[in-house]
Write a protein that holds these residues in place. Structure first.
Motif: not given
Length: 392
Positions: A290-292, A295-297, A370-372, A378-379
């Protein structure tokens, strides 16, 4: 709120006349101004007047929380601007289109150079119609691309942008024969259309489609059809448009029971699979893509917001920050807030990474893939830091 009568007395007659005409418009269709307006001129050395339209006053407690969070995020962005002074004026839409149109009129009369918000699609469309008569552009907090265009841009994450990022990554990794499962409501059909277009642009092929009713029984009936479609067409990817509040949990349970999982057919989700956190434990999302936003920003924004206001931001509060950041960036460059300025190719830096506004009123955002794995996100492909990189 500001007094319309007092402001209108000070406004030029041509503006008052235009706004009076705007009040008679209905909010049925998006206004079309050929790709945006030139926008009011910014005066060097003077504060940039920005109107923020929020859904306060609707009587809904959730709207009140959202309204405050949007204002907080906008003010947080203002604090980050260097060499740019913003005159922020907040207007309550009460969560309805008629009020949104009225306060958009009011904001323009009082001198707004741009409007940020409102949230809901119908409200944003009404505000856009009103603002267009005064030559002002609108950056709405909606993700509904059907209202985008003319002087209205949507800042929310769109299915088109997400599907393009996922399909491009899938094609680079050999996942080009896809089945798409979608609900037959408006949201599902919109998402499915985005997947079709994105897969085709990426050089892949939709080998089968499985529409289903937006109901538990609809999902149950769809599962064997998905299994059959995957096997018959030799698909190596399955796009699921369902979200975590809808059909995704049921699909996640039933598809693996039928022998369909990311171990054999790559699951690709068009919605966030990490929200709420309980989703990470679902069996079918393990190994899915999936896309997101970066995460750091995102974590940095959430931490700064929490430190400033003592609570977590509303999930879409970041859009108010992004809108204000774009205004500040253009003002600091000595540019205006017209269509050509807003759609500059380099884009802007927002809470989740780089984004830019497109001439059709939608947006393009740099997203991570990312994946799970073991119930953890996990990116696997980082969000690009600029345009021209991965996914664009």
């Amino acid at each position: 709120m500001f007094a319309l009568l007092k402001a209108a007395c000070k406004a030029p007659a041509r503006v008052v006349a235009a706004l009076t005409a705007a009040a008679a418009l209905t909010a049925c269709e998006p206004v079309s101004m050929g790709g945006g307006l030139a926008g009011p001129t910014l005066e060097a050395g003077r504060p940039v007047q920005v109107a923020l339209l929020v859904p306060k006053g609707s009587g809904n407690a959730g709207d009140a929380v959202l309204a405050q969070s949007l204002e907080n995020a906008a003010r947080l962005a203002m604090n980050d601007l260097s060499g740019v002074e913003i005159d922020l004026r907040v207007y309550d839409t009460q969560g309805n289109a008629a009020t949104a149109q009225r306060v958009a009129n009011q904001a323009v009369v009082e001198g707004a150079k741009i409007i940020l918000g409102p949230v809901y699609a119908g409200n944003a469309n009404a505000a856009g119609l009103a603002a267009a008569q005064g030559g002002v552009n609108v950056l709405a907090f909606s993700n509904n691309a059907s209202i985008a265009g003319g002087n209205v841009w949507v800042l929310g994450h769109t299915f088109e942008n997400t599907a393009d990022r996922l399909a491009s990554y899938a094609a680079r990794n050999g996942k080009t024969r896809a089945v798409v499962a979608y609900s037959t409501d408006v949201q599902g059909q919109t998402a499915a259309a985005a997947v079709r277009n994105a897969v085709t642009r990426a050089g892949g092929q939709i080998v089968a489609e499985v529409p289903h009713e937006f109901s538990q029984q609809g999902v149950v009936n769809a599962v064997p059809k998905i299994k059959s479609a995957v096997d018959t067409a030799g698909a190596n990817a399955l796009y699921l448009t369902a979200n975590t509040a809808g059909a995704l949990p049921l699909f996640s349970q039933m598809l693996p029971e039928q022998g369909v999982s990311s171990a054999t057919t790559q699951f690709i989700g068009l919605t966030r699979w990490d929200i709420p956190p309980q989703t990470l434990a679902l069996p079918g999302v393990q190994g899915g893509w999936f896309a997101l936003p970066d995460p750091n920003r995102t974590a940095q924004f959430n931490a700064r917001y929490g430190a400033a206001y003592g609570s977590a931001p509303h999930p879409i509060a970041s859009l108010a920050y992004d809108g204000m950041a774009a205004v500040g960036a253009l003002a600091s460059q000595g540019r205006g807030l017209g269509a050509a300025d807003l759609t500059q190719n380099a884009g802007f830096q927002g809470t989740g990474g780089v984004f830019r506004l497109r001439s059709n009123g939608t947006n393009e955002r740099g997203l991570a893939i990312a994946t799970i794995a073991n119930q953890q996100v996990r990116v696997i492909d980082p969000a690009p830091r600029g345009f021209g990189g991965a996914g664009f």
